[in-house]
Design a protein around this motif. Structure first.
Motif, PDB file in Angstrom:
ATOM      1  N   LEU A  31      57.775  39.066  45.442  1.00 23.61           N
ATOM      2  CA  LEU A  31      59.080  39.311  44.836  1.00 23.61           C
ATOM      3  C   LEU A  31      58.965  39.466  43.328  1.00 23.61           C
ATOM      4  O   LEU A  31      59.544  40.403  42.739  1.00 23.61           O
ATOM      5  CB  LEU A  31      60.019  38.157  45.178  1.00 23.61           C
ATOM      6  CG  LEU A  31      61.427  38.236  44.566  1.00 23.61           C
ATOM      7  CD1 LEU A  31      62.169  39.469  45.081  1.00 23.61           C
ATOM      8  CD2 LEU A  31      62.217  36.968  44.869  1.00 23.61           C
ATOM      9  N   PHE A  32      58.220  38.580  42.681  1.00 27.90           N
ATOM     10  CA  PHE A  32      58.024  38.669  41.233  1.00 27.90           C
ATOM     11  C   PHE A  32      57.365  39.990  40.843  1.00 27.90           C
ATOM     12  O   PHE A  32      57.774  40.649  39.888  1.00 27.90           O
ATOM     13  CB  PHE A  32      57.178  37.494  40.742  1.00 27.90           C
ATOM     14  CG  PHE A  32      57.931  36.201  40.633  1.00 27.90           C
ATOM     15  CD1 PHE A  32      59.313  36.167  40.629  1.00 27.90           C
ATOM     16  CD2 PHE A  32      57.252  34.994  40.528  1.00 27.90           C
ATOM     17  CE1 PHE A  32      60.011  34.972  40.525  1.00 27.90           C
ATOM     18  CE2 PHE A  32      57.932  33.793  40.425  1.00 27.90           C
ATOM     19  CZ  PHE A  32      59.312  33.786  40.425  1.00 27.90           C
ATOM     20  N   SER A  34      57.332  42.766  42.527  1.00 27.14           N
ATOM     21  CA  SER A  34      58.252  43.880  42.787  1.00 27.14           C
ATOM     22  C   SER A  34      59.301  43.989  41.691  1.00 27.14           C
ATOM     23  O   SER A  34      59.599  45.088  41.197  1.00 27.14           O
ATOM     24  CB  SER A  34      58.937  43.690  44.144  1.00 27.14           C
ATOM     25  OG  SER A  34      57.997  43.681  45.189  1.00 27.14           O
ATOM     26  N   LEU A  35      59.861  42.868  41.285  1.00 25.78           N
ATOM     27  CA  LEU A  35      60.875  42.883  40.235  1.00 25.78           C
ATOM     28  C   LEU A  35      60.311  43.369  38.908  1.00 25.78           C
ATOM     29  O   LEU A  35      61.023  44.011  38.116  1.00 25.78           O
ATOM     30  CB  LEU A  35      61.478  41.486  40.073  1.00 25.78           C
ATOM     31  CG  LEU A  35      62.353  40.988  41.229  1.00 25.78           C
ATOM     32  CD1 LEU A  35      62.745  39.531  41.019  1.00 25.78           C
ATOM     33  CD2 LEU A  35      63.602  41.859  41.365  1.00 25.78           C
ATOM     34  N   SER A  36      59.021  43.057  38.678  1.00 23.96           N
ATOM     35  CA  SER A  36      58.403  43.478  37.408  1.00 23.96           C
ATOM     36  C   SER A  36      58.339  44.993  37.278  1.00 23.96           C
ATOM     37  O   SER A  36      58.224  45.517  36.161  1.00 23.96           O
ATOM     38  CB  SER A  36      56.999  42.874  37.292  1.00 23.96           C
ATOM     39  OG  SER A  36      56.107  43.507  38.191  1.00 23.96           O
ATOM     40  N   PHE A  38      60.724  47.034  37.862  1.00 24.41           N
ATOM     41  CA  PHE A  38      62.029  47.593  37.517  1.00 24.41           C
ATOM     42  C   PHE A  38      62.529  47.171  36.148  1.00 24.41           C
ATOM     43  O   PHE A  38      63.638  47.551  35.753  1.00 24.41           O
ATOM     44  CB  PHE A  38      63.056  47.182  38.581  1.00 24.41           C
ATOM     45  CG  PHE A  38      62.729  47.680  39.955  1.00 24.41           C
ATOM     46  CD1 PHE A  38      63.021  48.990  40.318  1.00 24.41           C
ATOM     47  CD2 PHE A  38      62.098  46.857  40.872  1.00 24.41           C
ATOM     48  CE1 PHE A  38      62.716  49.457  41.588  1.00 24.41           C
ATOM     49  CE2 PHE A  38      61.792  47.311  42.137  1.00 24.41           C
ATOM     50  CZ  PHE A  38      62.090  48.622  42.502  1.00 24.41           C
ATOM     51  N   VAL A  39      61.736  46.378  35.444  1.00 26.86           N
ATOM     52  CA  VAL A  39      62.157  45.920  34.120  1.00 26.86           C
ATOM     53  C   VAL A  39      61.013  46.102  33.130  1.00 26.86           C
ATOM     54  O   VAL A  39      59.844  46.284  33.520  1.00 26.86           O
ATOM     55  CB  VAL A  39      62.595  44.438  34.150  1.00 26.86           C
ATOM     56  CG1 VAL A  39      63.859  44.266  34.982  1.00 26.86           C
ATOM     57  CG2 VAL A  39      61.481  43.564  34.712  1.00 26.86           C
ATOM     58  N   ASN A  40      61.367  46.032  31.865  1.00 27.88           N
ATOM     59  CA  ASN A  40      60.370  46.169  30.804  1.00 27.88           C
ATOM     60  C   ASN A  40      60.444  44.977  29.849  1.00 27.88           C
ATOM     61  O   ASN A  40      61.340  44.138  29.937  1.00 27.88           O
ATOM     62  CB  ASN A  40      60.623  47.464  30.013  1.00 27.88           C
ATOM     63  CG  ASN A  40      60.438  48.700  30.867  1.00 27.88           C
ATOM     64  OD1 ASN A  40      59.427  48.840  31.558  1.00 27.88           O
ATOM     65  ND2 ASN A  40      61.420  49.600  30.840  1.00 27.88           N
ATOM     66  N   PHE A  43      61.265  40.528  30.358  1.00 34.36           N
ATOM     67  CA  PHE A  43      61.438  40.207  31.774  1.00 34.36           C
ATOM     68  C   PHE A  43      60.277  40.719  32.622  1.00 34.36           C
ATOM     69  O   PHE A  43      59.892  40.085  33.614  1.00 34.36           O
ATOM     70  CB  PHE A  43      62.763  40.764  32.290  1.00 34.36           C
ATOM     71  CG  PHE A  43      63.947  40.010  31.798  1.00 34.36           C
ATOM     72  CD1 PHE A  43      64.251  38.757  32.312  1.00 34.36           C
ATOM     73  CD2 PHE A  43      64.757  40.531  30.784  1.00 34.36           C
ATOM     74  CE1 PHE A  43      65.338  38.032  31.851  1.00 34.36           C
ATOM     75  CE2 PHE A  43      65.837  39.811  30.319  1.00 34.36           C
ATOM     76  CZ  PHE A  43      66.134  38.561  30.842  1.00 34.36           C
ATOM     77  N   HIS A  44      59.689  41.833  32.222  1.00 28.93           N
ATOM     78  CA  HIS A  44      58.479  42.313  32.918  1.00 28.93           C
ATOM     79  C   HIS A  44      57.364  41.276  32.799  1.00 28.93           C
ATOM     80  O   HIS A  44      56.740  40.902  33.815  1.00 28.93           O
ATOM     81  CB  HIS A  44      58.036  43.645  32.310  1.00 28.93           C
ATOM     82  CG  HIS A  44      56.715  44.115  32.851  1.00 28.93           C
ATOM     83  ND1 HIS A  44      56.592  44.792  34.052  1.00 28.93           N
ATOM     84  CD2 HIS A  44      55.446  43.999  32.349  1.00 28.93           C
ATOM     85  CE1 HIS A  44      55.314  45.070  34.270  1.00 28.93           C
ATOM     86  NE2 HIS A  44      54.606  44.606  33.254  1.00 28.93           N
ATOM     87  N   PHE A  47      58.117  38.050  34.910  1.00 25.59           N
ATOM     88  CA  PHE A  47      57.848  38.145  36.338  1.00 25.59           C
ATOM     89  C   PHE A  47      56.349  38.192  36.632  1.00 25.59           C
ATOM     90  O   PHE A  47      55.875  37.598  37.607  1.00 25.59           O
ATOM     91  CB  PHE A  47      58.542  39.374  36.928  1.00 25.59           C
ATOM     92  CG  PHE A  47      60.035  39.242  37.030  1.00 25.59           C
ATOM     93  CD1 PHE A  47      60.614  38.108  37.569  1.00 25.59           C
ATOM     94  CD2 PHE A  47      60.866  40.262  36.564  1.00 25.59           C
ATOM     95  CE1 PHE A  47      61.995  37.975  37.660  1.00 25.59           C
ATOM     96  CE2 PHE A  47      62.245  40.145  36.658  1.00 25.59           C
ATOM     97  CZ  PHE A  47      62.812  39.000  37.205  1.00 25.59           C
TER      98      PHE A  47
END
Length: 252
Positions: A31-32, A34-36, A38-40, A43-44, A47
């Motif tokens: 999950l971490f 995957s979330l990384s 979609f962000v920069n 927050f990248h 994650f």
């Protein structure tokens, strides 16, 4: 009952009996990661580091478990004195890894095996899985934590290895220790309790899993309330302590 310990048996048992925890960690890591995607920026990195820390924490706990249960001499039971010709009570909580070792190490021991596991009270899923893989010995007696079916002061030694912490209620744990005291010889008897502690070493090793253990102060309080005198604390390794106790004939 475990008859012969095999290579990596300890750490493999931990994974086998607690596989749901490792599934949760694996899902969390995925999950971490995957979330990384979609962000920069902050927050990248957050994650990514969350996934790395979750992975490292799991690896460290497994490495420490291997060290404690497989690599170290823990299951040689060198912290136990010679028990031949003595009446010994060995108490487990659904999973007995030590009785067979005691029988082999001390061929003339008079060993009584007792198990206080109650599936309605002690609800750890890992214990249920362990019992399916390693059924209790046919001679194991089922006992209640607040009432032992043995004569007072009958045993020379009473042993409880990695089982007392499964009693999550403090008052029940104290009463359990009182029962051990009552059936152990007041004059020459000895009680051996072996446990992980809720301390810094076990926090580093098992992170939040160390909350399943109890602190040294907590154990000392329970010993006092049960009428037991702490004679010695032995460090089997940095993560495991053995308490040598004797009944003092009183309890609160």
């Amino acid at each position: 009952m475990v008859i012969t310990r095999k290579k990596y048996q300890g750490v493999l048992n931990i994974v086998k009996f607690n596989w749901h925890q490792y599934v949760i960690v694996a899902v969390l890591i995925l999950l971490f990661l995957s979330l990384s995607l979609f962000v920069n920026g902050f927050f990248h990195n957050l994650f990514i580091w969350g996934a790395i820390l979750a992975f490292l924490a799991t690896v460290v706990s497994l490495l420490v478990s291997y060290y404690v249960y497989d690599y170290s001499n823990l299951y040689e039971l060198d912290f136990v004195e010679v028990l031949d010709q003595e009446k010994v009570l060995n108490i487990s909580a659904g999973f007995d890894e030590t009785s067979e070792i005691l029988l082999k190490k001390f061929p003339h021991i008079q060993l009584t095996m007792a198990d206080f596991y109650d599936p309605h009270v002690h609800t750890e899923v890992s214990i249920k899985r362990a019992r399916l893989v390693y059924p209790s010995h046919k001679d194991t007696m089922s006992v209640n934590t607040d009432s032992f079916p043995f004569r007072n002061q009958y045993f020379d030694r009473s042993i409880c290895i990695f089982s007392a912490h499964e009693i999550r209620n403090e008052e029940e744990r104290i009463q359990f220790l009182r029962e051990i005291k009552n059936v152990t010889n007041y004059e020459t008897g000895q009680i051996i309790i072996t446990e992980h502690l809720r301390d810094f070493a076990n926090f580093l090793a098992f992170n939040v899993g160390f909350l399943h253990f109890y602190s040294l102060d907590s154990w000392k309080y329970c010993f006092r309330e049960a009428g037991l005198e702490l004679v010695q604390e032995k460090k089997i390794n940095p993560f495991v302590s053995t308490f040598i106790l004797r009944p003092n004939g009183t309890s609160n």
